[in-house]
Design a protein around this motif. Structure first.
Motif, PDB file in Angstrom:
ATOM      1  N   GLU A  84      -3.035   2.500   2.402  1.00 48.58           N
ATOM      2  CA  GLU A  84      -3.325   2.697   0.875  1.00 48.58           C
ATOM      3  C   GLU A  84      -4.460   3.280   0.912  1.00 48.58           C
ATOM      4  O   GLU A  84      -4.467   4.917  -0.059  1.00 48.58           O
ATOM      5  CB  GLU A  84      -3.621   1.261   0.260  1.00 48.58           C
ATOM      6  CG  GLU A  84      -3.789   1.242  -1.028  1.00 48.58           C
ATOM      7  CD  GLU A  84      -3.445  -0.079  -1.560  1.00 48.58           C
ATOM      8  OE1 GLU A  84      -4.199   0.284  -2.711  1.00 48.58           O
ATOM      9  OE2 GLU A  84      -3.354  -1.177  -1.396  1.00 48.58           O
ATOM     10  N   GLU A  85      -5.704   3.369   0.795  1.00 48.05           N
ATOM     11  CA  GLU A  85      -6.627   3.771   0.897  1.00 48.05           C
ATOM     12  C   GLU A  85      -6.465   5.390   1.519  1.00 48.05           C
ATOM     13  O   GLU A  85      -7.348   6.003   0.896  1.00 48.05           O
ATOM     14  CB  GLU A  85      -8.442   2.739   1.332  1.00 48.05           C
ATOM     15  CG  GLU A  85      -8.240   2.892   2.994  1.00 48.05           C
ATOM     16  CD  GLU A  85      -7.129   1.697   3.275  1.00 48.05           C
ATOM     17  OE1 GLU A  85      -7.971   0.751   4.583  1.00 48.05           O
ATOM     18  OE2 GLU A  85      -6.605   0.932   2.451  1.00 48.05           O
ATOM     19  N   ARG A  87      -4.368   7.803   1.387  1.00 50.51           N
ATOM     20  CA  ARG A  87      -3.434   7.987   0.517  1.00 50.51           C
ATOM     21  C   ARG A  87      -3.954   8.626  -0.969  1.00 50.51           C
ATOM     22  O   ARG A  87      -3.784   9.688  -1.339  1.00 50.51           O
ATOM     23  CB  ARG A  87      -2.217   7.284   0.937  1.00 50.51           C
ATOM     24  CG  ARG A  87      -1.215   7.629   1.791  1.00 50.51           C
ATOM     25  CD  ARG A  87       0.513   7.133   1.532  1.00 50.51           C
ATOM     26  NE  ARG A  87       1.100   7.493   2.323  1.00 50.51           N
ATOM     27  CZ  ARG A  87       2.881   7.356   2.290  1.00 50.51           C
ATOM     28  NH1 ARG A  87       2.841   7.603   0.933  1.00 50.51           N
ATOM     29  NH2 ARG A  87       2.926   7.779   3.851  1.00 50.51           N
ATOM     30  N   PHE A  88      -5.031   6.954  -0.886  1.00 51.06           N
ATOM     31  CA  PHE A  88      -5.136   7.228  -2.349  1.00 51.06           C
ATOM     32  C   PHE A  88      -6.678   8.767  -2.746  1.00 51.06           C
ATOM     33  O   PHE A  88      -6.402   9.144  -3.572  1.00 51.06           O
ATOM     34  CB  PHE A  88      -6.017   5.875  -2.526  1.00 51.06           C
ATOM     35  CG  PHE A  88      -6.636   5.594  -3.885  1.00 51.06           C
ATOM     36  CD1 PHE A  88      -6.428   5.546  -5.062  1.00 51.06           C
ATOM     37  CD2 PHE A  88      -8.422   6.302  -3.799  1.00 51.06           C
ATOM     38  CE1 PHE A  88      -7.100   5.788  -6.506  1.00 51.06           C
ATOM     39  CE2 PHE A  88      -9.330   6.390  -5.183  1.00 51.06           C
ATOM     40  CZ  PHE A  88      -8.624   5.911  -6.378  1.00 51.06           C
ATOM     41  N   ASN A 120      -5.797   5.164 -12.989  1.00 47.01           N
ATOM     42  CA  ASN A 120      -4.684   4.835 -11.281  1.00 47.01           C
ATOM     43  C   ASN A 120      -3.375   3.498 -12.402  1.00 47.01           C
ATOM     44  O   ASN A 120      -4.047   2.895 -12.920  1.00 47.01           O
ATOM     45  CB  ASN A 120      -5.673   3.979 -11.105  1.00 47.01           C
ATOM     46  CG  ASN A 120      -4.909   3.423  -9.657  1.00 47.01           C
ATOM     47  OD1 ASN A 120      -4.293   1.526  -9.452  1.00 47.01           O
ATOM     48  ND2 ASN A 120      -4.918   3.920  -8.406  1.00 47.01           N
ATOM     49  N   VAL A 180       1.072   7.209  -4.860  1.00 46.14           N
ATOM     50  CA  VAL A 180       0.192   7.081  -3.913  1.00 46.14           C
ATOM     51  C   VAL A 180       0.724   6.214  -2.748  1.00 46.14           C
ATOM     52  O   VAL A 180       1.456   6.861  -1.592  1.00 46.14           O
ATOM     53  CB  VAL A 180      -0.935   6.293  -3.593  1.00 46.14           C
ATOM     54  CG1 VAL A 180      -1.864   5.843  -2.887  1.00 46.14           C
ATOM     55  CG2 VAL A 180      -1.393   6.795  -4.950  1.00 46.14           C
ATOM     56  N   GLN A 181       1.762   5.589  -3.321  1.00 49.37           N
ATOM     57  CA  GLN A 181       2.628   4.778  -1.963  1.00 49.37           C
ATOM     58  C   GLN A 181       3.356   3.756  -2.790  1.00 49.37           C
ATOM     59  O   GLN A 181       3.340   3.702  -3.854  1.00 49.37           O
ATOM     60  CB  GLN A 181       1.790   3.632  -1.559  1.00 49.37           C
ATOM     61  CG  GLN A 181       0.683   2.998  -2.374  1.00 49.37           C
ATOM     62  CD  GLN A 181       0.203   1.551  -1.150  1.00 49.37           C
ATOM     63  OE1 GLN A 181      -0.020   1.450  -0.343  1.00 49.37           O
ATOM     64  NE2 GLN A 181      -0.302   0.793  -1.812  1.00 49.37           N
ATOM     65  N   ASN A 183       2.848   3.088  -6.743  1.00 49.33           N
ATOM     66  CA  ASN A 183       1.497   3.425  -7.506  1.00 49.33           C
ATOM     67  C   ASN A 183       0.701   4.661  -7.452  1.00 49.33           C
ATOM     68  O   ASN A 183       1.146   4.590  -6.484  1.00 49.33           O
ATOM     69  CB  ASN A 183       0.739   2.714  -7.015  1.00 49.33           C
ATOM     70  CG  ASN A 183      -1.046   1.982  -7.377  1.00 49.33           C
ATOM     71  OD1 ASN A 183      -1.497   3.119  -6.224  1.00 49.33           O
ATOM     72  ND2 ASN A 183      -1.294   1.518  -7.667  1.00 49.33           N
ATOM     73  N   ASN A 218     -12.136   1.879  -7.939  1.00 49.61           N
ATOM     74  CA  ASN A 218     -12.060   1.215  -8.665  1.00 49.61           C
ATOM     75  C   ASN A 218     -12.597   0.023  -9.210  1.00 49.61           C
ATOM     76  O   ASN A 218     -11.828  -0.716 -10.110  1.00 49.61           O
ATOM     77  CB  ASN A 218     -10.602   1.349  -8.115  1.00 49.61           C
ATOM     78  CG  ASN A 218      -9.311   1.434  -7.884  1.00 49.61           C
ATOM     79  OD1 ASN A 218      -9.041   1.790  -9.356  1.00 49.61           O
ATOM     80  ND2 ASN A 218      -9.631   2.022  -6.825  1.00 49.61           N
ATOM     81  N   GLN A 267     -12.090   3.248  -1.293  1.00 43.35           N
ATOM     82  CA  GLN A 267     -11.206   3.331  -2.766  1.00 43.35           C
ATOM     83  C   GLN A 267     -12.276   2.122  -3.265  1.00 43.35           C
ATOM     84  O   GLN A 267     -11.057   2.180  -4.577  1.00 43.35           O
ATOM     85  CB  GLN A 267      -9.945   3.358  -2.149  1.00 43.35           C
ATOM     86  CG  GLN A 267      -9.424   2.586  -2.821  1.00 43.35           C
ATOM     87  CD  GLN A 267      -7.833   1.554  -1.879  1.00 43.35           C
ATOM     88  OE1 GLN A 267      -8.193   0.976  -1.054  1.00 43.35           O
ATOM     89  NE2 GLN A 267      -6.711   2.326  -2.650  1.00 43.35           N
ATOM     90  N   VAL A 276      -2.077   7.667  -8.851  1.00 42.76           N
ATOM     91  CA  VAL A 276      -3.348   8.123  -9.848  1.00 42.76           C
ATOM     92  C   VAL A 276      -2.797   9.209 -10.691  1.00 42.76           C
ATOM     93  O   VAL A 276      -1.802  10.577 -10.452  1.00 42.76           O
ATOM     94  CB  VAL A 276      -4.359   8.689  -8.736  1.00 42.76           C
ATOM     95  CG1 VAL A 276      -5.509  10.063  -9.607  1.00 42.76           C
ATOM     96  CG2 VAL A 276      -4.772   7.965  -8.018  1.00 42.76           C
TER      97      VAL A 276
END
Length: 303
Positions: free
Chosen positions: A30-31, A33-34, A232, A299-300, A284, A186, A182, A286
């Motif tokens: 996740e991180e 891709r973010f 986000n 993102v995912q 999720n 946020n 990440q 951006v």
């Protein structure tokens, strides 16, 4: 890539473009891709992320600068041509501009012997201090113990360091750094409304400081993402017709300076750019505001 004007409930001139965030061949999280869609801490030319490589102090400084919105055109608060007080960093080196930006924004101060040690491995404690400082909590971290314990106190308050099993002096890997970065991106930022007067005794300074943590809702919720005109959000795909997808933003802490929790939604027409999407799936994303348009970057998938 096509840009299609979307159907919008509240804001006008909204264009959605789905970005294909390819996974790194050796590490897909996740991180990563973010951070990839945010153009922070990118991987290598061979398509790998190399998660177990350790970071140097210069590499860590560049990550934090990028989090804060550094670019070659960024203001250094009037100190662009100042000489850094470090004996081991030259203006001819690739990393000078990153150290200069970080120094002028009080992210780093160097060592007592006048060095920056740019090629040393950055430690867990050093990196956490940089991150906490980047979101504005350095003054209060110093007030509750200073380096390193005070900085870890604030990092723990915002769950930045959850499940990171490292000692303060351990070298930090790219995998751990990505997760910490990440989370920090946020985290609600803190800004000073008024700063302490330097002549006030240290034990009295807190009484003269006014600050604000932007952890509310709507326009009162800000992070480093907000500073980069990004948000986000979660979206649900409603329908797919060829490469065109209609989706709704169903949850966002702060979008267009408003809070969205499923009661007010935006509808987009999207060019999926080859990204495989499914109807009734939640993603999720951006959302970045660029040239009066909102760019939707996938993102995912969310379970």
């Amino acid at each position: 890539m096509k840009k299609l004007i979307c159907l919008l409930v509240i804001c006008a001139n909204l264009v959605g473009v789905a970005v294909n965030v390819s996974a790194y061949s050796d590490y897909d999280t996740e991180e990563t891709r973010f951070l990839r869609v945010m153009d922070i801490m990118n991987g290598y030319e061979d398509g790998t992320f190399k998660p177990y490589n350790v970071l140097t102090r210069s590499e860590a400084i560049r990550i934090v600068d990028d989090m804060m919105g550094f670019s070659d055109e960024t203001s250094y608060t009037g100190k662009e041509n100042s000489d850094l007080p470090f004996s081991d960093i030259s203006k001819d080196s690739w990393d000078w501009k990153y150290w200069n930006y970080a120094y002028c924004n009080s992210v780093i101060s160097g060592f007592e012997d006048g060095t920056a040690r740019p090629n040393d491995n950055v430690t867990y404690a050093q990196f956490v201090k940089m991150l906490v400082t980047s979101i504005g909590y350095d003054f209060y971290s110093e007030a509750v113990g200073g380096y390193p314990n005070g900085y870890f106190k604030y990092a723990e308050n915002f769950n930045i360091t959850d499940d990171i099993n490292l000692n303060y002096d351990d070298a930090i890997t790219r995998a751990s750094a990505a997760l910490l970065t990440q989370r920090t991106m946020n985290t609600p930022i803190m800004e000073f409304i008024s700063k302490p007067i330097s002549t006030i005794l240290s034990e009295q300074k807190s009484e003269f400081v006014k600050s604000k943590i932007y952890n509310g809702t709507g326009a009162d919720y800000r992070t480093l993402l907000t500073k980069k005109k990004c948000y986000n959000a979660d979206v649900i795909i409603e329908s797919i017709s060829g490469d065109i997808t209609t989706a709704k933003i169903v949850n966002a802490r702060n979008f267009c300076d408003k809070e969205y929790n499923g009661t007010e939604n935006y509808s987009f027409e999207l060019d999926t750019n080859g990204y495989e999407l499914s109807e009734n799936e939640k993603y999720n994303v951006v959302v970045e505001y660029v040239d009066d348009k909102y760019i939707l970057k996938f993102v995912q998938t969310i379970d």
